[in-house]
Enzyme design. Structure first.
Site, PDB file in Angstrom:
ATOM      1  N   LYS A  76      55.101  42.090  44.303  1.00 27.70           N
ATOM      2  CA  LYS A  76      54.143  43.273  43.927  1.00 27.70           C
ATOM      3  C   LYS A  76      55.035  44.419  44.182  1.00 27.70           C
ATOM      4  O   LYS A  76      55.569  44.498  45.035  1.00 27.70           O
ATOM      5  CB  LYS A  76      52.976  43.151  44.860  1.00 27.70           C
ATOM      6  N   SER A 151      43.834  45.000  44.000  1.00 24.90           N
ATOM      7  CA  SER A 151      44.895  45.775  43.280  1.00 24.90           C
ATOM      8  C   SER A 151      46.129  44.934  42.976  1.00 24.90           C
ATOM      9  O   SER A 151      46.978  45.359  42.278  1.00 24.90           O
ATOM     10  CB  SER A 151      45.510  46.906  44.305  1.00 24.90           C
ATOM     11  N   SER A 175      42.699  42.751  48.125  1.00 25.73           N
ATOM     12  CA  SER A 175      43.478  42.943  46.786  1.00 25.73           C
ATOM     13  C   SER A 175      44.301  41.838  46.612  1.00 25.73           C
ATOM     14  O   SER A 175      45.025  41.421  45.334  1.00 25.73           O
ATOM     15  CB  SER A 175      44.491  44.082  46.971  1.00 25.73           C
TER      16      SER A 175
END
Ligand code: GLN
Length: 475
Positions: A76, A151, A175
């Site tokens: 990420k 997210s 997330s």
């Protein structure tokens, strides 16, 4: 190349039926093929191939393969890899390159994992749909008009689309788990402090945890084991001994397993199909010998209210460092010092991030501190006590990951409160700091994935993954 587990890939690599370079090229081809989906922000085309060749050489020369030998991974884009951009999907860090590696990244690398690139996300990990990214929206792998969750939406879509075998995400309030649920994969948020946060760009430091997104529970266990453990560079990382997670998973048996089912996780407003699929799976486990125990937990709405006070407070402080002076974006129209700060932040941050900075500054202000911040801390303590009490009586707490299936792109962007409710079932575990995950348990009538959300006691990740494996929908 059909690759559904690392075990399978590993045996093919070690028997030299396939090389790391072939595997990496396979994934890079797929990544290029999905280019318009914005799943990756940065792709390591050359570096990944070079690394694969080095690992192939090592194997040929009789070197000892690491525990993650040749595992193709995505990271990420709020986790630092030295020399690579770490954008947090924000304009303010859009061009910034990290000068050091996150501890988690170093540990993966030392076991011979291969990084394919950095994945898209909501800006600074604030959001539930990947729509707040400055680098474009990501479509859900099952319906292009819907969101992949957030997210860590890029990481989830990468794994679900076969653009990485395993991905790292970060989880502050859901997330990792919510996008895993929306993309039909496993998403694990470990106990707070289990994995070092060094090199993870801070959103809300007392909640943030690096997590794993994978196709199955065994891959998640292996990757967790490599990353977990005390790190001198993160004072909040735990000294608790790291388990042999595969062994702990093997000890779990459905016979006599006590599954706590809180009424709070099955409200009237819950989507009927989601409710039906989750309850159906729980009943199936009961038929196989588990015991379903109705338990009382505080209403999850209170968790959402407390969460958005605490995380905005922490975010307003953490994001103060992005001022145009030290690093990142600086406005071209900067007159004096204060105009430079204001213009850089005005142009560099998106709407949701600004909303949270303002909310956080407000709840911490002198006149409102006791009313909001202190109260929210008290609510956090009540949740911690109640969850501890519940988990003294049952092995695991179960419910749906999301109150609804993946929603349409644009459906909730006009109403932040609606968006915040997407995390109503994942936020409590973040408030208390316990390990939790989402595991795929079924598809609804529109062929959209439904995830089961499970919470175990502190540091029981092995048991948690073992229980999840009993429930996982076969692919
Ligand atoms: N969607 C939640 C939020 O916007 C959770 C985000 C996260 O876990 N990073 O805060």
């Amino acid at each position: 190349m059909q690759l559904s587990s690392y075990d399978d890939l590993r045996s093919r690599l070690l028997s030299q039926a396939v090389t790391c370079e072939e595997v990496v090229r396979h994934y890079l081809d797929r990544i290029d093929h999905h280019k318009e989906d914005n799943i990756y922000i940065t792709v390591f085309h050359e570096q990944a191939v070079e690394r694969a060749r080095a690992l192939d050489r090592k194997l040929r020369e009789g070197g000892e393969p690491g525990r993650l030998f040749g595992m193709p991974m995505a990271i990420k884009d709020n986790i630092a890899i030295k020399g690579a951009r770490v954008t947090c999907a924000s304009i303010i860090l859009g061009e910034y390159e990290s000068v050091y590696d996150a501890t988690a990244v170093l540990r993966l690398e030392s076991e011979d994992a291969i990084f394919l690139g950095k994945t898209n996300m909501d800006e600074f990990a604030m959001g539930s749909s990947n729509e707040t990214s400055a680098f474009g929206k990501v479509p859900n792998p099952f319906d292009r008009n819907r969101v992949p969750g957030g997210s860590s939406g890029g990481s989830a879509a990468a794994v679900a689309n076969g653009l990485a075998m395993v991905a790292l995400g970060s989880d502050t309030g859901g997330s990792v788990r919510q996008p895993a649920g929306f993309c039909d994969i496993v998403g694990l948020k470990p106990t707070y402090g289990r994995i070092s946060r060094y090199g993870l760009v801070a959103f809300a430091s007392s909640f943030d945890q690096i997590g794993v997104l994978s196709l199955n529970c065994d891959d998640a266990a292996l990757v967790l084991e490599v990353m977990a453990g005390k790190d001198g560079l993160d004072a909040t990382s735990s000294r608790h001994a790291v388990d042999d997670y595969a062994a702990r998973m093997g000890e779990v048996s459905v016979e006599g397993l006590k599954i706590g089912v809180p009424k709070a996780f099955f409200p009237e407003s819950l989507n009927a199909e989601v409710s039906g699929i989750v309850k159906g799976k729980l009943n199936e486990l009961r038929e196989r010998g588990a015991e379903l125990v109705e338990i009382e937990l505080p209403e999850s709405d209170y968790a959402i209210a407390a969460y958005y006070i605490l995380v905005t407070a922490e975010a307003s402080s953490n994001l103060a460092r992005f001022d145009g002076a030290r690093y990142g974006y600086r406005s071209a129209s900067s007159g004096d010092l204060s105009a430079m700060y204001v213009n850089s932040r005005t142009e560099g941050f998106g709407r949701e991030v600004k909303r949270r900075i303002m909310l956080g500054t407000y709840v911490l202000s002198a006149g409102y501190y006791d009313t909001y911040y202190k109260k929210a801390q008290q609510v956090r303590r009540v949740f911690q006590d109640r969850y501890r009490e519940a988990l003294a009586k049952v092995d695991v707490i179960a419910g749906p990951t999301s109150p609804f299936p993946p929603f349409g792109i644009g459906d909730k962007t006009g109403d932040p409160l609606e968006m915040y409710l997407a995390d109503v079932f994942t936020v409590p575990a973040s408030i208390v700091g316990m390990p939790a995950l989402s595991v795929p348990v079924g598809m609804d009538s529109l062929n959209l994935p439904v995830g089961m959300h499970l919470i175990c006691n502190f540091f029981e990740e092995g048991k948690l993954l073992g229980i999840a494996r009993l429930m996982a929908r076969s692919r």
